[in-house]
Design a protein around this motif. Structure first.
Motif, PDB file in Angstrom:
ATOM      1  N   UNK A  16       6.440  10.644  11.966  1.00 38.80           N
ATOM      2  CA  UNK A  16       6.711  10.579  10.524  1.00 38.80           C
ATOM      3  C   UNK A  16       7.310   9.220  10.165  1.00 38.80           C
ATOM      4  N   UNK A  17       8.214   8.740  11.008  1.00 42.34           N
ATOM      5  CA  UNK A  17       8.812   7.406  10.792  1.00 42.34           C
ATOM      6  C   UNK A  17       7.727   6.330  10.781  1.00 42.34           C
ATOM      7  N   UNK A  18       6.788   6.429  11.713  1.00 39.98           N
ATOM      8  CA  UNK A  18       5.674   5.479  11.743  1.00 39.98           C
ATOM      9  C   UNK A  18       4.900   5.508  10.433  1.00 39.98           C
ATOM     10  N   UNK A  19       4.528   6.705   9.983  1.00 39.24           N
ATOM     11  CA  UNK A  19       3.727   6.813   8.774  1.00 39.24           C
ATOM     12  C   UNK A  19       4.461   6.328   7.542  1.00 39.24           C
ATOM     13  N   UNK A  20       5.763   6.566   7.452  1.00 46.38           N
ATOM     14  CA  UNK A  20       6.528   6.113   6.296  1.00 46.38           C
ATOM     15  C   UNK A  20       6.635   4.590   6.254  1.00 46.38           C
ATOM     16  N   UNK A  21       6.849   3.969   7.406  1.00 43.03           N
ATOM     17  CA  UNK A  21       6.910   2.501   7.450  1.00 43.03           C
ATOM     18  C   UNK A  21       5.545   1.911   7.093  1.00 43.03           C
ATOM     19  N   UNK A  22       4.469   2.524   7.597  1.00 42.44           N
ATOM     20  CA  UNK A  22       3.138   2.046   7.254  1.00 42.44           C
ATOM     21  C   UNK A  22       2.897   2.134   5.747  1.00 42.44           C
ATOM     22  N   UNK A  23       3.247   3.254   5.157  1.00 42.01           N
ATOM     23  CA  UNK A  23       2.977   3.433   3.730  1.00 42.01           C
ATOM     24  C   UNK A  23       3.854   2.513   2.884  1.00 42.01           C
ATOM     25  N   UNK A  24       5.052   2.213   3.350  1.00 39.34           N
ATOM     26  CA  UNK A  24       5.915   1.275   2.637  1.00 39.34           C
ATOM     27  C   UNK A  24       5.282  -0.113   2.592  1.00 39.34           C
ATOM     28  N   UNK A  25       4.745  -0.567   3.718  1.00 34.83           N
ATOM     29  CA  UNK A  25       4.067  -1.864   3.737  1.00 34.83           C
ATOM     30  C   UNK A  25       2.769  -1.825   2.939  1.00 34.83           C
ATOM     31  N   UNK A  26       2.114  -0.667   2.909  1.00 37.86           N
ATOM     32  CA  UNK A  26       0.898  -0.534   2.116  1.00 37.86           C
ATOM     33  C   UNK A  26       1.207  -0.627   0.621  1.00 37.86           C
ATOM     34  N   UNK A  27       2.302  -0.017   0.204  1.00 34.12           N
ATOM     35  CA  UNK A  27       2.715  -0.149  -1.192  1.00 34.12           C
ATOM     36  C   UNK A  27       3.036  -1.601  -1.533  1.00 34.12           C
ATOM     37  N   UNK A  28       3.616  -2.311  -0.587  1.00 34.37           N
ATOM     38  CA  UNK A  28       3.911  -3.727  -0.819  1.00 34.37           C
ATOM     39  C   UNK A  28       2.627  -4.524  -1.044  1.00 34.37           C
ATOM     40  N   UNK A  29       1.619  -4.274  -0.244  1.00 35.07           N
ATOM     41  CA  UNK A  29       0.365  -5.022  -0.389  1.00 35.07           C
ATOM     42  C   UNK A  29      -0.405  -4.621  -1.645  1.00 35.07           C
ATOM     43  N   UNK A  30      -0.295  -3.342  -2.055  1.00 38.62           N
ATOM     44  CA  UNK A  30      -1.003  -2.877  -3.238  1.00 38.62           C
ATOM     45  C   UNK A  30      -0.313  -3.291  -4.528  1.00 38.62           C
ATOM     46  N   UNK A  31       0.916  -3.756  -4.454  1.00 39.30           N
ATOM     47  CA  UNK A  31       1.664  -4.066  -5.668  1.00 39.30           C
ATOM     48  C   UNK A  31       1.143  -5.310  -6.370  1.00 39.30           C
ATOM     49  N   UNK A  32       0.420  -6.130  -5.662  1.00 40.33           N
ATOM     50  CA  UNK A  32      -0.077  -7.373  -6.243  1.00 40.33           C
ATOM     51  C   UNK A  32      -1.341  -7.074  -7.047  1.00 40.33           C
ATOM     52  N   UNK A  33      -1.175  -6.442  -8.192  1.00 46.97           N
ATOM     53  CA  UNK A  33      -2.270  -6.091  -9.078  1.00 46.97           C
ATOM     54  C   UNK A  33      -2.007  -6.735 -10.432  1.00 46.97           C
ATOM     55  N   UNK A  34      -3.051  -6.926 -11.222  1.00 52.43           N
ATOM     56  CA  UNK A  34      -2.865  -7.666 -12.481  1.00 52.43           C
ATOM     57  C   UNK A  34      -2.055  -6.919 -13.526  1.00 52.43           C
ATOM     58  N   UNK A  35      -2.174  -5.591 -13.584  1.00 52.33           N
ATOM     59  CA  UNK A  35      -1.434  -4.821 -14.578  1.00 52.33           C
ATOM     60  C   UNK A  35      -0.042  -4.507 -14.031  1.00 52.33           C
TER      61      UNK A  35
END
Length: 1164
Positions: free
Chosen positions: A682-701
């Motif tokens: 679970x710790x692995x998946x949460x850290x992965x999703x946190x970094x995924x949210x960081x990469x997805x945040x760079x959106x125009x809106x």
């Protein structure tokens, strides 16, 4: 005998010689004994970090190597169990292939016992993983990213007789990020339990490994040698370690005699391997080159971010590693590639810093192409070489008959090659050495400096300015190489001398270096320190900005240090040792040394304690003073101050541009507090999703809340108390509780009483701090100058040295605190807004530096810390001028919708609402607003500068969007267009200098849609009954129109417009068709209403006739069959009495018809 009268001076000096080591110990013990005891205990414990595979967690095995580079789908089943938790199980959670296993040990104690006791005392290791930004900023976003994790305790899987635990360790996920192959791992304590100093580990991805057929890790570049023989290192000269600074994940070192082997490491020689390379024979194809001897030795070895380069004799090979996080796998090499096959290469020269998104390497030629060099470029693992200078050799450009390039360096940012060239004329045997520069853009070559033929006579001075009027010795100058610091523009020409210059034209001769020695190579920390290795393996030290050189080895201070280490029985020192190489790591100097302990020989990495050695050298100056009638020893302290402190330091993130996330492990519902494999997953998946949210945040809106983690918990935050209730009552699904507050972005890091690692300055940016100095003795005097006679002045002074004073400036204000015998200096570093054009965030930054020096303190002032002594009085900070990383322009959809409702008095969205992309009505004025978001500090505010808006693409649907070419962009957006192609217009009259495009701003943002006849949005065909709609691809940029920042903010976003009008022709056609259809339908309705009764009667009559016909046919058929039956019966039972006539049939037929008439016509 000596007690009654003073001892003679020779006897005193004899006693000094005997007790020299004890005096050195006294020099070390400068603090109180209690503080020293704490420091001693502090150093006795150290952290240990190894890499473990996901499947091997809890096994007491050796560390794994970083081979797998992509996330793995190993945690989905565990997350499916979390049915009542704040996560969204519809999202995809992945894991990383490795864990970090963390332990610690103390000298003389059992590690397993220590870890257990530390866990019981509340010790939890804090792990900070720093991802190094990639070289190719065109492919990957430049960012300084960190993630801070708390290690989770985990019991070993080994059999144990104890009730709770025998062996345990702490674990954290080892995250992976696209674009980064170099990771630093800092491990520190949470403040509970034993005192353990922080420690940094390098955990890099090794792209030169593969999994073999037997599932064993193998090297792709060759075969690993497990037998390290003494002849590989004993009595072998040391060699330089060349690599791309802060970017190379794998370091290589050659120089092993008569072996085509390399030392390879991905952990900065904490662990290493000896690899025999799978390359061709070392002399095939080399006979045409002017070389007398051939050997299998790898003479030069250079590592870049993705590629390894080696030189064997005069042949060059390279090997590109497999890095899935950097580029496509097709760029990787399957074997060593020989490059420049028709050339004779005499030397490889490193380029320590990347340029324009690429790494570089320089190959110097000999033979037929003498006077040329090959400039190599490595981009995403693809290697190419260019022959320079273009068109002509360096000899012809320098107007000499013969020349040979001895050394070359490349200066990124300026695109200049600087070469040390040996020249000669045909009519003379005299050889000259000249410094020349070649501009890769203008292709101009300039001779900057001519090295003197002989070494100057300094006449006892530390340094000498070379003006041409000084006297010289009879020792000839023999230049051998160049060294350049990109941050402070300090250039060295070295050989059996050392020259330094800040402008490559005016040189200073450093006289402390003996002319009898010859420099073999120089090691630069690029933070103000330089180490020098001579041909006789001497080590010298130079603090940049000063002129005094210190011999570190051999020296009196080195002998004292080694004696102390032998007394402590250190395993890092031996009576017989050979230095393999010398290199800087995190501003500290390290040696790779081969130790000879009889049959237990080993290759170790050890720290060179530069501060201790300088302190020992300083305290060897012993003076005798008389205390009454007895002589006593006295140590002179040359430091001009007693205390030096930095103050008023701002929060560092705004200047270091370091983004940091926090991720704690989930809470386990276990009384012992130990985690299970599921909770770690679970710790692995949460850290992965946190970094995924960081990469997805760079959106125009832009989101309504400026934080990448906002979307994660926005629908679950109101249920936080409920989840806590479940955890408090041990009811959480899966046995874990996920605290939403444990996964967040940190914006308020505090300064740790020191200058930041680096400083980024935007246009006109400033950095403020102060220095507090307590003087040694009384150091104040009254001013003697006119106008300052009544002002108190201090003898302690501070200076600031700027590498580029034309681009930056510094202001120093002094406050004298007489009662405290101290001075406070307020220092401001400021950008002059002169030396940089606009650029994209993090791209093409100008590198410079600031050096703060206390006059007279360099090399003489030390501060005792818990990590040992450190130098004081000389501070250097790299400064980057340009658009800092982590700043972006975003479309403020929230305020845009609010403002448009106020101005247009209404807002109509599309029929099919998309919350991620709201629609805008064509006939309404469009008022776009934008945000400047700082991803590092969390600041977000309206962009109030000027900008240019262009429609650069579009289509009637998302799938049909096309990009427009330059001509189309001009026609669709320019107010000068005469072809009737404009898409939009505005009321503002301000345009660019060429009047090609409108200049918009925060106060002038109203846009009116035109969609003229030749525009792509003109005359759109409606889909069904819904009005036409169009998707515009919009580009917003402030380049060339906004002078408030160095940032070239570029934003491309999609704009959904609905309700587009039809063209006049199409509208008239639709009206005519619609009217015709309507009129036709009305006429048809009228006719239908008029003719309907007649149609009904006709239908009824027709039905009646059809029924009559069917009934008649049925009657005739029945009558015929009945009559035939009667006749046959009469013939059988009796004679026929009467034959019916035709009339009889007619009468019966009429009766039958009367029965079939309608009922309404019958009488009752």
């Amino acid at each position: 005998m000596c007690a009654a009268k003073p001892c003679p001076l020779p006897a005193l000096w004899l006693r000094v010689r005997v007790l020299r080591v004890l005096w050195a110990l006294l020099a070390v013990l400068l603090g109180p004994w209690r503080l020293w005891a704490v420091i001693y205990d502090f150093h006795e414990c150290t952290w240990h970090v190894v890499l473990n595979k996901f499947q091997r967690v809890g096994e007491n095995l050796e560390s794994d190597q970083f081979v797998h580079q992509e996330p793995v789908d190993t945690v989905r089943g565990v997350f499916n169990m979390l049915v009542d938790s704040p996560i969204d199980r519809r999202e995809r959670y992945l894991g990383f292939p490795y864990y970090l296993k963390i332990n610690y040990s103390c000298h003389g104690q059992h590690s397993e016992d220590l870890v257990r006791s530390g866990h019981l005392m509340g010790l939890k290791p804090l792990v900070l993983v720093t991802f190094q930004a990639p070289v190719n900023f065109y492919r990957w976003k430049i960012e300084q990213l960190q993630i801070q994790m708390e290690a989770a305790p985990f019991r070993s899987k080994e059999p144990c007789m104890a009730t709770e635990v025998c062996v345990m360790s702490w674990y954290t996920p080892m995250p992976i990020k696209n674009g980064s192959v170099v990771m630093r791992v800092d491990v520190s304590s949470n403040g509970l339990g034993p005192i353990i100093p922080s420690k940094r580990f390098h955990v890099n991805i090794n792209g030169f490994l593969k999994m073999g057929a037997d599932n064993r890790i193998q090297f792709t570049v060759g075969d690993e040698l497990f037998d390290i023989k003494p002849r590989y290192f004993v009595n072998v000269s040391s060699r330089p370690l060349w690599y791309n600074v802060d970017q190379s994940p794998v370091l290589i070192l050659g120089g092993i005699p008569n072996e085509k082997a390399l030392l390879m490491t991905s952990t900065n020689f904490r662990e290493f391997s000896l690899v025999e390379l799978s390359i061709d024979s070392c002399w095939v194809g080399s006979f045409y080159c002017p070389q007398a001897d051939f050997s299998a030795t790898i003479y030069d070895a250079i590592s870049t971010e993705s590629t390894l380069f080696i030189r064997q004799n005069q042949l060059i090979y390279y090997y590109t590693g497999t890095y899935a996080t950097l580029y496509d796998s097709s760029h990787s090499s399957g074997k060593w590639v020989r490059v420049l096959a028709s050339e004779c290469i005499k030397k490889l020269c490193p380029v320590y810093f990347s340029s324009n998104g690429s790494d570089h390497v320089i190959a110097l030629t000999t033979g037929k192409h003498e006077g040329y060099l090959h400039f190599g470029t490595i981009t995403d693992g693809l290697v190419s070489f260019e022959l320079l200078p273009r068109n002509q050799t360096a000899c012809k450009r320098m107007f000499v008959d013969r020349c040979s390039i001895i050394w070359a360096i490349f200066i990124p940012g300026q695109n200049i090659l600087m070469m040390l060239v040996e020249t000669q004329y045909d009519d003379s045997d005299q050889k000259y050495h000249q410094l020349a520069s070649y501009d890769l853009i203008t292709e101009e070559m300039t001779i900057l400096y001519t090295v003197p033929l002989f070494i100057p006579d300094a006449r006892g001075l530390e340094f000498l300015m070379i003006l041409g009027t000084e006297s010289y010795t009879n020792t000839p100058m023999i230049p051998k190489g160049l060294s350049f610091n990109l941050y402070n523009n300090l250039l060295f020409i070295w050989g059996n001398f050392l020259l330094q210059s800040y402008n490559a034209e005016n040189f200073i001769y450093l006289a402390d270096f003996p002319k009898e020695s010859s420099i073999k190579y120089m090691v630069n920390s690029f933070r103000g320190d330089v180490a020098i290795v001579t041909e006789t393996e001497e080590i010298w030290y130079l603090l940049e900005g000063t002129y005094h050189l210190y011999r570190i080895f051999p020296s009196h201070g080195w002998d004292i240090h080694v004696s102390l280490q032998v007394m402590k029985q250190s395993s890092l020192y031996a009576s017989k040792e050979t230095m393999v190489t010398l290199f800087y790591e995190e501003n500290k100097l390290y040696q790779l040394v081969y130790l000879t302990h009889g049959k237990q020989d080993q290759l170790v990495k050890r720290l060179v304690p530069m501060e201790k050695l300088l302190m020992y050298e300083q305290h060897k100056q012993i003076h005798t003073v008389r205390d009454g009638s007895h002589p006593t020893l006295s140590f002179s302290n040359l430091c001009p101050f007693e205390v030096m402190r930095l103050g008023n330091l701002p929060n560092p993130q705004a200047y270091t541009r370091q983004e940091r996330y926090l991720a704690r492990p989930p809470m386990v519902l276990n009384p012992s507090g130990f985690h299970s494999e599921n909770s770690l997953a679970v710790y692995q998946g949460l850290v992965y999703y946190l970094l995924r949210l960081h990469s997805k945040y760079h959106k125009p809106y832009a989101d309504p809340v400026h934080d990448p983690t906002w979307r994660w918990w926005k629908n679950k935050k109101q249920d936080e108390d409920y989840y806590f209730y479940l955890a408090s009552n041990w009811l959480s699904a899966g046995g874990v509780h996920i605290d939403m507050g444990s996964y967040e972005k940190i914006y308020d890091l505090k300064s740790h009483f020191g200058l930041p690692e680096r400083i980024f300055l935007d246009k006109g940016g400033e950095y403020h701090f102060s220095i507090f100095l307590t003087a040694r003795g009384y150091s104040f005097e009254m001013g003697t100058d006119i106008g300052s006679a009544f002002k108190v002045q201090s003898k302690v002074s501070v200076g600031v040295v700027l590498a580029d004073p034309s681009c930056t400036e510094s202001l120093i204000k002094q406050k004298v605190l007489v009662k405290r015998n101290s001075v406070l200096f307020l220092i401001t570093l400021r950008d002059k807004s002169l030396c940089y054009d606009q650029g994209i965030s993090g791209h093409h930054l100008m590198k410079t530096s600031m050096m703060v020096k206390v006059v007279g303190a360099s090399g003489f002032c030390f501060q005792d810390t818990h990590l040992g002594p450190r130098l004081q009085g000389n501070l250097m900070v790299p400064v980057f001028i340009g658009c800092p990383p982590g700043k972006r322009l975003a479309f403020d959809i929230t305020y845009t919708l609010k403002y448009m409702r106020q101005q247009n008095k209404h807002y109509f969205d599309c029929m099919h609402v998309d919350p991620e992309m709201p629609c805008f009505l064509y006939r309404d004025m469009f008022y776009p607003f934008f945000l400047i978001q700082d991803l590092v500090t969390g600041d977000s505010g309206s962009f109030k500068g000027s900008y240019v808006l262009k429609v650069v693409g579009g289509g009637p649907s998302l799938d049909s969007i096309v990009d427009y070419n330059e001509e189309e962009i001009y026609r669709y957006n320019s107010p000068l267009d005469k072809t009737g192609s404009r898409i939009w217009t505005t009321k503002t009259s301000e345009t660019t200098h060429d009047m090609a495009f409108y200049i918009m701003s925060y106060k002038r943002s109203g846009i009116e849609w035109l969609c003229l006849e030749n525009s792509p949005c003109y005359d759109m065909t409606p889909q069904g009954i819904i009005a036409p709609e169009f998707f515009f691809k919009v580009l917003v940029s402030n380049r060339g129109v906004d002078n408030s920042t160095y940032c070239n903010y570029q934003l491309i976003f999609l704009l959904h417009i609905h309700g587009l009008p039809l063209s006049a022709k199409r509208a008239l056609f639709i009206v005519i068709v619609s009217a015709s259809v309507l009129v036709g339908m009305v006429i048809l309705y009228i006719l239908f209403c008029l003719l309907w009764p007649y149609a009904v009667n006709a239908c009824n009559h027709l039905r009646w006739r059809i029924n009559n016909i069917i009934a008649s046919e049925s009657y005739y058929t029945y009558a015929t069959s009945s009559r035939a039956f009667s006749i046959s019966s009469q013939s059988s039972f009796g004679p026929l009495s009467q034959v019916p006539s035709v009339d009889d049939f007619k009468v019966q037929d009429q009766k039958h018809k009367a029965d079939l008439e309608p009922a309404e016509k019958k009488k009752p």
